[in-house]
Design a protein around this motif. Structure first.
Motif, mmCIF file in Angstrom:
data_model
loop_
_atom_site.group_PDB
_atom_site.id
_atom_site.type_symbol
_atom_site.label_atom_id
_atom_site.label_comp_id
_atom_site.label_asym_id
_atom_site.label_seq_id
_atom_site.Cartn_x
_atom_site.Cartn_y
_atom_site.Cartn_z
ATOM 1 N N ALA A 223 0.833 -1.204 0.000
ATOM 2 C CA ALA A 223 0.000 0.000 0.000
ATOM 3 C C ALA A 223 0.867 1.253 0.000
ATOM 4 N N ALA A 224 1.933 1.250 0.812
ATOM 5 C CA ALA A 224 2.823 2.414 0.882
ATOM 6 C C ALA A 224 3.520 2.662 -0.450
ATOM 7 N N VAL A 225 3.968 1.591 -1.098
ATOM 8 C CA VAL A 225 4.654 1.743 -2.381
ATOM 9 C C VAL A 225 3.683 2.252 -3.449
ATOM 10 N N CYS A 226 2.476 1.715 -3.477
ATOM 11 C CA CYS A 226 1.465 2.222 -4.409
ATOM 12 C C CYS A 226 1.128 3.677 -4.109
ATOM 13 N N LEU A 227 1.011 4.005 -2.833
ATOM 14 C CA LEU A 227 0.690 5.374 -2.419
ATOM 15 C C LEU A 227 1.719 6.364 -2.939
ATOM 16 N N MET A 228 2.994 6.065 -2.742
ATOM 17 C CA MET A 228 4.040 6.993 -3.154
ATOM 18 C C MET A 228 4.064 7.133 -4.677
ATOM 19 N N GLY A 229 3.927 6.019 -5.384
ATOM 20 C CA GLY A 229 3.908 6.083 -6.839
ATOM 21 C C GLY A 229 2.713 6.838 -7.372
ATOM 22 N N LEU A 230 1.554 6.600 -6.770
ATOM 23 C CA LEU A 230 0.347 7.301 -7.193
ATOM 24 C C LEU A 230 0.451 8.788 -6.913
ATOM 25 N N ALA A 231 1.046 9.152 -5.771
ATOM 26 C CA ALA A 231 1.257 10.571 -5.469
ATOM 27 C C ALA A 231 2.129 11.218 -6.537
ATOM 28 N N GLY A 232 3.137 10.489 -7.009
ATOM 29 C CA GLY A 232 3.975 11.007 -8.086
ATOM 30 C C GLY A 232 3.197 11.220 -9.371
ATOM 31 N N GLU A 233 2.267 10.323 -9.654
ATOM 32 C CA GLU A 233 1.443 10.466 -10.855
ATOM 33 C C GLU A 233 0.510 11.672 -10.741
ATOM 34 N N LEU A 234 -0.171 11.771 -9.615
ATOM 35 C CA LEU A 234 -1.123 12.871 -9.427
ATOM 36 C C LEU A 234 -0.412 14.220 -9.402
ATOM 37 N N ALA A 235 0.759 14.244 -8.759
ATOM 38 C CA ALA A 235 1.526 15.488 -8.702
ATOM 39 C C ALA A 235 1.962 15.924 -10.090
ATOM 40 N N TRP A 236 2.359 14.980 -10.914
ATOM 41 C CA TRP A 236 2.798 15.324 -12.263
ATOM 42 C C TRP A 236 1.650 15.901 -13.096
ATOM 43 N N GLU A 237 0.452 15.366 -12.903
ATOM 44 C CA GLU A 237 -0.715 15.880 -13.624
ATOM 45 C C GLU A 237 -0.996 17.337 -13.271
ATOM 46 N N ARG A 238 -0.567 17.771 -12.102
ATOM 47 C CA ARG A 238 -0.853 19.125 -11.635
ATOM 48 C C ARG A 238 0.269 20.113 -11.926
ATOM 49 N N MET A 239 1.312 19.665 -12.591
ATOM 50 C CA MET A 239 2.412 20.564 -12.928
ATOM 51 C C MET A 239 1.967 21.591 -13.957
#
Length: 273
Positions: A223-239
């Protein structure tokens, strides 16, 4: 399942003792706060073991070793193990120097770590350094790819079985494995590698998830690994135009702060082998 892991962290606010690399210590503290946990940092030997007693988990990161911090790591791990706390080892740069390699191997041989998190080269170094030089350990590649995924999964399971831990091997494809089951995770962005410390942050997040979900270490680590990766995806969408890696770092922390359990369940990309 992952939603429960996230909700437990927010509800239980685990206190994590981090003996971590000074390049990333501020971001480590901030990501723990973002996910709903609490950080504490102590690496003076006369202080660290005592601090460990009041925490629920210990995150040991060897990224910027010195003689003082090595003593603190061993002293704190001894206390944490005696108290039954969850302990994570992040062998940053194992294989790059004798000091890093020997320290990581000695820690792993002396203490029972619940989780070991590193890239494939670091984990391979630990496997070879601890004497397991045959079979998949000896010829595993230095990157997990679709073409060598089966062999990489076998290596992860073998390492987890021999060290009686959950191993998280992170890279373009992430593996989170116990002896009998391995999560193959495909969350994240390549751009995350251009920010110093996303791996260090992940180790702290993983320790917090393990402390808050003590009966489900494999699932909470995944869950933690998915969380961090997903945060990276969502953050990139907001750049936005003109944003760079500094903004991306902050957006990742914000994405962690705003992540819901439903977001994680919906966005996690994994299979179990």
């Amino acid at each position: 399942m992952f939603k429960t892991c996230l909700d437990n962290v927010r509800a239980r606010c685990p206190l994590i003792h981090n003996i971590t690399n000074y390049v990333t210590v501020n971001d480590v503290a901030n990501v723990l706060l973002a996910i709903g946990a609490s950080p504490i940092m102590a690496d003076e030997p006369s202080d660290a073991a005592e601090i460990t007693k009041i925490c629920g988990g210990l995150n040991v990161n060897i990224g910027t070793l010195n003689k003082r911090t090595i003593k603190a790591m061993f002293a704190s791990a001894k206390v944490a193990q005696g108290l039954g706390h969850k302990i994570l080892l992040d062998p940053v740069g194992a294989g790059a120097s004798a000091l890093r390699t020997n320290t990581a191997v000695k820690l792993l041989n002396k203490f029972r770590f619940d989780i070991v998190r590193g890239n494939i080269s670091e984990i391979k170094t630990l496997a070879l350094g601890s004497g397991t030089t045959k079979g998949v350990d000896a010829d595993i590649a230095d990157a997990v790819t679709e073409s060598n995924l089966e062999k990489s999964v076998a290596f992860a399971k073998d390492f987890a079985a021999k060290k009686n831990c959950v191993v998280a091997i992170t890279g373009a494809i992430d593996l989170v494995s116990a002896a009998d089951r391995c999560y193959v995770i495909r969350n994240g962005r390549a751009e995350m590698s251009r920010i110093t410390g996303t791996g260090c942050q992940l180790s702290a997040v993983t320790a917090a998830y393990a402390v808050a979900n003590p009966d489900n270490i494999l699932e909470s680590t995944a869950a933690a690994v998915c969380l961090m990766g997903l945060a990276g995806e969502l953050a990139w969408e907001r750049m936005q135009a003109g944003d760079g890696n500094s903004t991306y770092r902050n957006r990742i922390i914000d994405a962690l702060f705003n992540m819901t359990g439903d977001d994680l369940e919906k966005g996690a990309k994994y299979e179990i082998r």
